[in-house]
Write a protein that holds these residues in place. Sequence first.
Motif, PDB file in Angstrom:
ATOM      1  N   ALA A  77       0.834  -1.204   0.000  1.00  0.00           N
ATOM      2  CA  ALA A  77       0.000   0.000   0.000  1.00  0.00           C
ATOM      3  C   ALA A  77       0.869   1.253   0.000  1.00  0.00           C
ATOM      4  O   ALA A  77       2.011   1.233   0.475  1.00  0.00           O
ATOM      5  CB  ALA A  77      -0.926   0.002   1.210  1.00  0.00           C
ATOM      6  N   ILE A  78       0.300   2.315  -0.541  1.00  0.00           N
ATOM      7  CA  ILE A  78       0.942   3.629  -0.539  1.00  0.00           C
ATOM      8  C   ILE A  78      -0.045   4.638   0.034  1.00  0.00           C
ATOM      9  O   ILE A  78      -1.207   4.700  -0.406  1.00  0.00           O
ATOM     10  CB  ILE A  78       1.345   4.072  -1.963  1.00  0.00           C
ATOM     11  CG1 ILE A  78       2.364   3.100  -2.570  1.00  0.00           C
ATOM     12  CG2 ILE A  78       1.920   5.487  -1.943  1.00  0.00           C
ATOM     13  CD1 ILE A  78       2.673   3.378  -4.036  1.00  0.00           C
ATOM     14  N   VAL A  79       0.406   5.409   1.006  1.00  0.00           N
ATOM     15  CA  VAL A  79      -0.398   6.494   1.566  1.00  0.00           C
ATOM     16  C   VAL A  79       0.382   7.786   1.368  1.00  0.00           C
ATOM     17  O   VAL A  79       1.507   7.909   1.857  1.00  0.00           O
ATOM     18  CB  VAL A  79      -0.692   6.283   3.070  1.00  0.00           C
ATOM     19  CG1 VAL A  79      -1.627   7.382   3.571  1.00  0.00           C
ATOM     20  CG2 VAL A  79      -1.298   4.907   3.317  1.00  0.00           C
ATOM     21  N   VAL A  80      -0.206   8.723   0.632  1.00  0.00           N
ATOM     22  CA  VAL A  80       0.440  10.008   0.386  1.00  0.00           C
ATOM     23  C   VAL A  80      -0.308  11.104   1.141  1.00  0.00           C
ATOM     24  O   VAL A  80      -1.517  11.279   0.963  1.00  0.00           O
ATOM     25  CB  VAL A  80       0.487  10.352  -1.116  1.00  0.00           C
ATOM     26  CG1 VAL A  80       1.017  11.774  -1.324  1.00  0.00           C
ATOM     27  CG2 VAL A  80       1.369   9.362  -1.870  1.00  0.00           C
ATOM     28  N   ALA A  81       0.419  11.822   1.971  1.00  0.00           N
ATOM     29  CA  ALA A  81      -0.129  12.987   2.666  1.00  0.00           C
ATOM     30  C   ALA A  81       0.199  14.222   1.836  1.00  0.00           C
ATOM     31  O   ALA A  81       1.377  14.527   1.613  1.00  0.00           O
ATOM     32  CB  ALA A  81       0.477  13.111   4.056  1.00  0.00           C
ATOM     33  N   ALA A  92      -2.867  11.437  -5.806  1.00  0.00           N
ATOM     34  CA  ALA A  92      -1.422  11.469  -6.084  1.00  0.00           C
ATOM     35  C   ALA A  92      -0.816  10.102  -5.797  1.00  0.00           C
ATOM     36  O   ALA A  92       0.131   9.676  -6.465  1.00  0.00           O
ATOM     37  CB  ALA A  92      -0.750  12.546  -5.233  1.00  0.00           C
ATOM     38  N   ALA A  93      -1.364   9.396  -4.806  1.00  0.00           N
ATOM     39  CA  ALA A  93      -0.823   8.087  -4.425  1.00  0.00           C
ATOM     40  C   ALA A  93      -0.909   7.086  -5.567  1.00  0.00           C
ATOM     41  O   ALA A  93       0.007   6.287  -5.784  1.00  0.00           O
ATOM     42  CB  ALA A  93      -1.568   7.556  -3.202  1.00  0.00           C
ATOM     43  N   THR A  94      -2.015   7.102  -6.318  1.00  0.00           N
ATOM     44  CA  THR A  94      -2.120   6.177  -7.443  1.00  0.00           C
ATOM     45  C   THR A  94      -1.137   6.554  -8.545  1.00  0.00           C
ATOM     46  O   THR A  94      -0.634   5.683  -9.263  1.00  0.00           O
ATOM     47  CB  THR A  94      -3.548   6.138  -8.013  1.00  0.00           C
ATOM     48  OG1 THR A  94      -3.957   7.455  -8.393  1.00  0.00           O
ATOM     49  CG2 THR A  94      -4.523   5.560  -7.006  1.00  0.00           C
ATOM     50  N   PHE A 106      -2.878  -1.216  -3.045  1.00  0.00           N
ATOM     51  CA  PHE A 106      -3.780  -0.069  -3.126  1.00  0.00           C
ATOM     52  C   PHE A 106      -3.047   1.201  -2.705  1.00  0.00           C
ATOM     53  O   PHE A 106      -1.982   1.142  -2.068  1.00  0.00           O
ATOM     54  CB  PHE A 106      -5.022  -0.294  -2.259  1.00  0.00           C
ATOM     55  CG  PHE A 106      -4.734  -0.574  -0.804  1.00  0.00           C
ATOM     56  CD1 PHE A 106      -4.763   0.450   0.131  1.00  0.00           C
ATOM     57  CD2 PHE A 106      -4.444  -1.867  -0.373  1.00  0.00           C
ATOM     58  CE1 PHE A 106      -4.507   0.194   1.474  1.00  0.00           C
ATOM     59  CE2 PHE A 106      -4.193  -2.138   0.967  1.00  0.00           C
ATOM     60  CZ  PHE A 106      -4.225  -1.108   1.894  1.00  0.00           C
ATOM     61  N   ALA A 107      -3.628   2.333  -3.068  1.00  0.00           N
ATOM     62  CA  ALA A 107      -2.991   3.617  -2.790  1.00  0.00           C
ATOM     63  C   ALA A 107      -4.063   4.685  -2.597  1.00  0.00           C
ATOM     64  O   ALA A 107      -5.075   4.682  -3.299  1.00  0.00           O
ATOM     65  CB  ALA A 107      -2.071   4.011  -3.951  1.00  0.00           C
ATOM     66  N   PHE A 108      -3.816   5.583  -1.648  1.00  0.00           N
ATOM     67  CA  PHE A 108      -4.775   6.667  -1.411  1.00  0.00           C
ATOM     68  C   PHE A 108      -4.072   7.856  -0.762  1.00  0.00           C
ATOM     69  O   PHE A 108      -2.991   7.710  -0.199  1.00  0.00           O
ATOM     70  CB  PHE A 108      -5.948   6.200  -0.543  1.00  0.00           C
ATOM     71  CG  PHE A 108      -5.583   5.738   0.840  1.00  0.00           C
ATOM     72  CD1 PHE A 108      -5.623   6.604   1.923  1.00  0.00           C
ATOM     73  CD2 PHE A 108      -5.222   4.412   1.075  1.00  0.00           C
ATOM     74  CE1 PHE A 108      -5.296   6.175   3.206  1.00  0.00           C
ATOM     75  CE2 PHE A 108      -4.900   3.958   2.348  1.00  0.00           C
ATOM     76  CZ  PHE A 108      -4.936   4.849   3.420  1.00  0.00           C
TER      77      PHE A 108
END
Length: 323
Positions: A77-81, A92-94, A106-108
């Motif tokens: 997973a990727i989490v972008v703040a 932006a995470a995707t 998944f990414a969000f």
Amino acid sequence: MTRRAVVVGTGHYLPERVVENAEFEATLDTTDEWIRSRSGIERRHFAAEGETTSDMAAKAAERALADAGLTAEDVDAIVVATSTPDLTFPSAATMVQSKLGMTKGFAFDVQAVCAGFVYALSNASALIASGQAERVLVIGAETFSRIMDWTDRSTCVLFGDGAGALLLEGQEQPGTHRDRGILSTDLNSDGRYKDLLYVDGGVSTQSTGYLRMQGNQVFRHAVEKLASTANTALDRAGLAAADVDWIVPHQANIRIIQGTAKKMGLSMDKVVVTVQDHGNTSAASIPLALSVGKERGQIKQGDLIVTEAIGGGLAWGAVVVRW
């Protein structure tokens, strides 16, 4: 045994363009001395034309993966703040997911302005603790130079662009305050204070807008709330300020950083400070400072670290992590 989210890699990226305080003297009624004395900032980085938040986030993520000796295929997973995504959607995470060549998981995005990375860490820790992910890239990335009012000398000199990333991995730990990994979190918000720090535009108003801030009021809330959330997070972990090896705060203003450390009863010798070189990079500032602190040799395995941040909303929080 307790499943903890352990930091196994760090990385950061800063745009090539460095803007010294003196550069503002040509267009604003300000000086290098004025900016330094009120904020501690000496320089900041601005993204190049065409360089986006997801571009910087991906570069920081690549460095965190390299630091861990892993690849994007090892990530779940990727989490972008961020508060400054490339587009309204997709996240932006995707976009980072695509740039890394990661085709699973998944990414969000998480949006809590300057507190965004603390919120993102808390979410990532929960994903790992619940078994929904084994490894999570947590990234803070911002292009705040794109939402500055360049006629407002009180705000436009404070902010910069950049990105920082941590790679978290689930590991079984004994379940004590000596564990490695994220030990506790504390998140807060209070929407009554929206007008203290906000951008006066958005999708539903069909405008981009500029950042607006009541600096004195933000300062007044910041020191009290940051010290309080840090102490609450420490208490939840069964620890106290005296146990802390490093505070790695949101790098907004040196006076806020100093005031928070003093209120917690800690020396500035225990604070990682990067605000002089990067300015306020909002959600990117904590992961940037963590990565730089590790590079400097300040942060070492086993160190107890408290990160805390406050941003628009108002939103604030803290994370206690043993490196």
